[in-house]
Scaffold this motif. Sequence first.
Motif, PDB file in Angstrom:
ATOM      1  N   ASN A 199       0.814  -1.222   0.000  1.00 17.26           N
ATOM      2  CA  ASN A 199       0.000   0.000   0.000  1.00 17.26           C
ATOM      3  C   ASN A 199       0.848   1.274   0.000  1.00 17.26           C
ATOM      4  OD1 ASN A 199       0.966  -0.258   2.572  1.00 17.26           O
ATOM      5  ND2 ASN A 199      -1.029  -0.108   3.580  1.00 17.26           N
ATOM      6  N   GLU A 200       2.175   1.170   0.088  1.00 14.91           N
ATOM      7  CA  GLU A 200       3.043   2.349   0.080  1.00 14.91           C
ATOM      8  C   GLU A 200       3.523   2.728  -1.315  1.00 14.91           C
ATOM      9  OE1 GLU A 200       5.182   1.745   4.432  1.00 14.91           O
ATOM     10  OE2 GLU A 200       6.205   1.051   2.625  1.00 14.91           O
ATOM     11  N   MET A 201       3.233   1.909  -2.313  1.00 18.59           N
ATOM     12  CA  MET A 201       3.751   2.143  -3.664  1.00 18.59           C
ATOM     13  C   MET A 201       2.801   2.993  -4.490  1.00 18.59           C
ATOM     14  SD  MET A 201       5.314  -1.472  -4.774  1.00 18.59           S
ATOM     15  CE  MET A 201       3.844  -2.337  -4.335  1.00 18.59           C
ATOM     16  N   ASP A 202       3.393   3.764  -5.398  1.00 20.76           N
ATOM     17  CA  ASP A 202       2.636   4.544  -6.370  1.00 20.76           C
ATOM     18  C   ASP A 202       3.220   4.221  -7.738  1.00 20.76           C
ATOM     19  OD1 ASP A 202       0.915   6.390  -7.517  1.00 20.76           O
ATOM     20  OD2 ASP A 202       2.311   8.056  -7.217  1.00 20.76           O
ATOM     21  N   LEU A 203       2.392   3.667  -8.635  1.00 17.72           N
ATOM     22  CA  LEU A 203       2.841   3.252  -9.954  1.00 17.72           C
ATOM     23  C   LEU A 203       2.073   4.026 -11.012  1.00 17.72           C
ATOM     24  CD1 LEU A 203       4.580   1.250 -11.635  1.00 17.72           C
ATOM     25  CD2 LEU A 203       2.618  -0.291 -11.589  1.00 17.72           C
ATOM     26  N   ASN A 204       2.812   4.617 -11.934  1.00 16.62           N
ATOM     27  CA  ASN A 204       2.199   5.365 -13.027  1.00 16.62           C
ATOM     28  C   ASN A 204       2.894   4.936 -14.314  1.00 16.62           C
ATOM     29  OD1 ASN A 204       0.841   7.148 -14.614  1.00 16.62           O
ATOM     30  ND2 ASN A 204       1.789   8.988 -13.780  1.00 16.62           N
ATOM     31  N   VAL A 205       2.119   4.462 -15.304  1.00 15.31           N
ATOM     32  CA  VAL A 205       2.682   3.981 -16.571  1.00 15.31           C
ATOM     33  C   VAL A 205       2.055   4.756 -17.708  1.00 15.31           C
ATOM     34  CG1 VAL A 205       2.983   1.990 -18.084  1.00 15.31           C
ATOM     35  CG2 VAL A 205       3.034   1.672 -15.612  1.00 15.31           C
ATOM     36  N   THR A 206       2.892   5.334 -18.565  1.00 14.44           N
ATOM     37  CA  THR A 206       2.440   5.942 -19.816  1.00 14.44           C
ATOM     38  C   THR A 206       2.985   5.095 -20.964  1.00 14.44           C
ATOM     39  OG1 THR A 206       4.348   7.414 -19.941  1.00 14.44           O
ATOM     40  CG2 THR A 206       2.407   8.246 -18.790  1.00 14.44           C
ATOM     41  N   ARG A 258       7.156   4.849  -7.322  1.00 16.27           N
ATOM     42  CA  ARG A 258       7.650   5.573  -6.145  1.00 16.27           C
ATOM     43  C   ARG A 258       7.162   4.905  -4.877  1.00 16.27           C
ATOM     44  NH1 ARG A 258       8.565  11.623  -7.498  1.00 16.27           N
ATOM     45  NH2 ARG A 258       8.738  11.524  -9.744  1.00 16.27           N
ATOM     46  N   SER A 259       8.024   4.931  -3.890  1.00 20.77           N
ATOM     47  CA  SER A 259       7.682   4.462  -2.553  1.00 20.77           C
ATOM     48  C   SER A 259       8.391   5.403  -1.579  1.00 20.77           C
ATOM     49  CB  SER A 259       8.134   3.012  -2.360  1.00 20.77           C
ATOM     50  OG  SER A 259       9.537   2.938  -2.283  1.00 20.77           O
ATOM     51  N   PRO A 260       8.133   5.282  -0.282  1.00 15.43           N
ATOM     52  CA  PRO A 260       8.822   6.178   0.654  1.00 15.43           C
ATOM     53  C   PRO A 260      10.346   6.032   0.626  1.00 15.43           C
ATOM     54  CG  PRO A 260       6.951   5.167   1.732  1.00 15.43           C
ATOM     55  CD  PRO A 260       7.081   4.520   0.399  1.00 15.43           C
ATOM     56  N   LYS A 261      10.847   4.848   0.229  1.00 15.92           N
ATOM     57  CA  LYS A 261      12.295   4.628   0.232  1.00 15.92           C
ATOM     58  C   LYS A 261      12.945   4.717  -1.142  1.00 15.92           C
ATOM     59  CE  LYS A 261      12.162   1.589   4.231  1.00 15.92           C
ATOM     60  NZ  LYS A 261      12.500   0.263   4.751  1.00 15.92           N
ATOM     61  N   PHE A 262      12.191   4.490  -2.226  1.00 14.56           N
ATOM     62  CA  PHE A 262      12.773   4.405  -3.565  1.00 14.56           C
ATOM     63  C   PHE A 262      11.987   5.232  -4.570  1.00 14.56           C
ATOM     64  CE2 PHE A 262      13.833   0.371  -1.489  1.00 14.56           C
ATOM     65  CZ  PHE A 262      15.209   0.373  -1.642  1.00 14.56           C
ATOM     66  N   LYS A 263      12.684   5.568  -5.649  1.00 18.00           N
ATOM     67  CA  LYS A 263      12.058   6.288  -6.769  1.00 18.00           C
ATOM     68  C   LYS A 263      12.654   5.748  -8.055  1.00 18.00           C
ATOM     69  CE  LYS A 263      13.878   9.933  -8.196  1.00 18.00           C
ATOM     70  NZ  LYS A 263      14.461  11.151  -8.635  1.00 18.00           N
ATOM     71  N   LEU A 264      11.810   5.319  -8.999  1.00 22.59           N
ATOM     72  CA  LEU A 264      12.278   4.813 -10.283  1.00 22.59           C
ATOM     73  C   LEU A 264      11.527   5.524 -11.392  1.00 22.59           C
ATOM     74  CD1 LEU A 264      13.901   2.799 -12.014  1.00 22.59           C
ATOM     75  CD2 LEU A 264      11.992   1.212 -11.776  1.00 22.59           C
ATOM     76  N   GLY A 265      12.246   6.220 -12.243  1.00 18.76           N
ATOM     77  CA  GLY A 265      11.709   6.814 -13.458  1.00 18.76           C
ATOM     78  C   GLY A 265      12.384   6.131 -14.625  1.00 18.76           C
ATOM     79  N   LEU A 266      11.649   5.309 -15.366  1.00 20.57           N
ATOM     80  CA  LEU A 266      12.239   4.443 -16.375  1.00 20.57           C
ATOM     81  C   LEU A 266      11.647   4.744 -17.747  1.00 20.57           C
ATOM     82  CD1 LEU A 266      14.069   1.972 -16.881  1.00 20.57           C
ATOM     83  CD2 LEU A 266      12.085   0.546 -16.389  1.00 20.57           C
ATOM     84  N   HIS A 267      12.510   5.157 -18.671  1.00 22.35           N
ATOM     85  CA  HIS A 267      12.094   5.316 -20.066  1.00 22.35           C
ATOM     86  C   HIS A 267      12.088   3.927 -20.695  1.00 22.35           C
ATOM     87  CE1 HIS A 267      12.160   9.712 -20.255  1.00 22.35           C
ATOM     88  NE2 HIS A 267      13.158   9.614 -19.402  1.00 22.35           N
ATOM     89  N   LEU A 268      10.953   3.508 -21.206  1.00 15.04           N
ATOM     90  CA  LEU A 268      10.803   2.154 -21.739  1.00 15.04           C
ATOM     91  C   LEU A 268      11.437   2.049 -23.122  1.00 15.04           C
ATOM     92  CD1 LEU A 268       7.136   1.635 -20.589  1.00 15.04           C
ATOM     93  CD2 LEU A 268       9.181   0.643 -19.574  1.00 15.04           C
ATOM     94  N   PRO A 269      12.008   0.883 -23.457  1.00 15.18           N
ATOM     95  CA  PRO A 269      12.693   0.749 -24.742  1.00 15.18           C
ATOM     96  C   PRO A 269      11.758   0.728 -25.947  1.00 15.18           C
ATOM     97  CG  PRO A 269      12.762  -1.314 -23.527  1.00 15.18           C
ATOM     98  CD  PRO A 269      12.169  -0.298 -22.618  1.00 15.18           C
ATOM     99  N   HIS A 270      10.488   0.381 -25.741  1.00 17.73           N
ATOM    100  CA  HIS A 270       9.496   0.359 -26.819  1.00 17.73           C
ATOM    101  C   HIS A 270       8.198   0.956 -26.293  1.00 17.73           C
ATOM    102  CE1 HIS A 270      11.959  -2.211 -29.350  1.00 17.73           C
ATOM    103  NE2 HIS A 270      12.182  -2.975 -28.302  1.00 17.73           N
ATOM    104  N   PRO A 271       7.368   1.531 -27.159  1.00 18.27           N
ATOM    105  CA  PRO A 271       6.055   2.004 -26.712  1.00 18.27           C
ATOM    106  C   PRO A 271       5.199   0.823 -26.247  1.00 18.27           C
ATOM    107  CG  PRO A 271       6.558   2.839 -28.904  1.00 18.27           C
ATOM    108  CD  PRO A 271       7.626   1.864 -28.559  1.00 18.27           C
ATOM    109  N   VAL A 272       4.402   1.064 -25.219  1.00 17.39           N
ATOM    110  CA  VAL A 272       3.577  -0.001 -24.639  1.00 17.39           C
ATOM    111  C   VAL A 272       2.122   0.444 -24.580  1.00 17.39           C
ATOM    112  CG1 VAL A 272       5.465  -0.947 -23.253  1.00 17.39           C
ATOM    113  CG2 VAL A 272       3.997   0.797 -22.271  1.00 17.39           C
ATOM    114  N   ASP A 273       1.248  -0.528 -24.370  1.00 18.21           N
ATOM    115  CA  ASP A 273      -0.166  -0.253 -24.156  1.00 18.21           C
ATOM    116  C   ASP A 273      -0.341   0.009 -22.661  1.00 18.21           C
ATOM    117  OD1 ASP A 273      -2.880  -0.045 -24.203  1.00 18.21           O
ATOM    118  OD2 ASP A 273      -3.254  -2.143 -24.736  1.00 18.21           O
TER     119      ASP A 273
END
Length: 189
Positions: free
Chosen positions: A130-137, A144-159
């Motif tokens: 319940n601490e995670m926040d996930l956003n996908v475009t 994002r979580s209270p301890k970590f942050k990941l911003g990842l550019h994906l290698p291919h466009p996704v649905d």
Amino acid sequence: MSDFMSGDTLGKLANLLKPADDNSDDDDDQPVSAAAKLGPASIGPTKTSEPKTKPTEKKESKDIWDEDEVPEGSEFEDLNDPRPQPEYDIIFKQAVSTEDMFLQMSNKNPTSSSCEDIVVKIQLPGTKKNEMDLNVTDKFLDCRSPKFKLGLHLPHPVDSKNGTAKWDGDKEMLVVTLRMKRELDFLNQ
């Protein structure tokens, strides 16, 4: 033998092959006239070098960049955020059947161009579901979580509308599966 390769002998040989006088009968030695310099680009009227400018629309906003100039996902980047980036793996996944494995009846091969899905495995130690926040475009994944942050550019466009995310509490790992939507995917089916 040394007399044959002396500088004087080589100079005499050069004069024998190409005389130094100006009264040469060779056409290559004659000056080139202006008519001889004509080529395919010389046909027709001469072009003026006025640059053609397209009329640009005046915008009333004070934005520095247009929306198409800003890469997708840059709104999630925060340079002042001290949270570390978690460990993650990007895995390409194929739907393979027995016809593909044993009979090789389809065009599938072991390369990523034959893959249908991208699986992103994110290690989030010490994080609860319940601490995670996930956003996908379509081109960016933000976790994002209270301890970590990941911003990842994906290698291919996704649905981005039809992906799945599963939390494995034992391994403290988030597994995100996204269907790729590439321009030429119909060739690899």
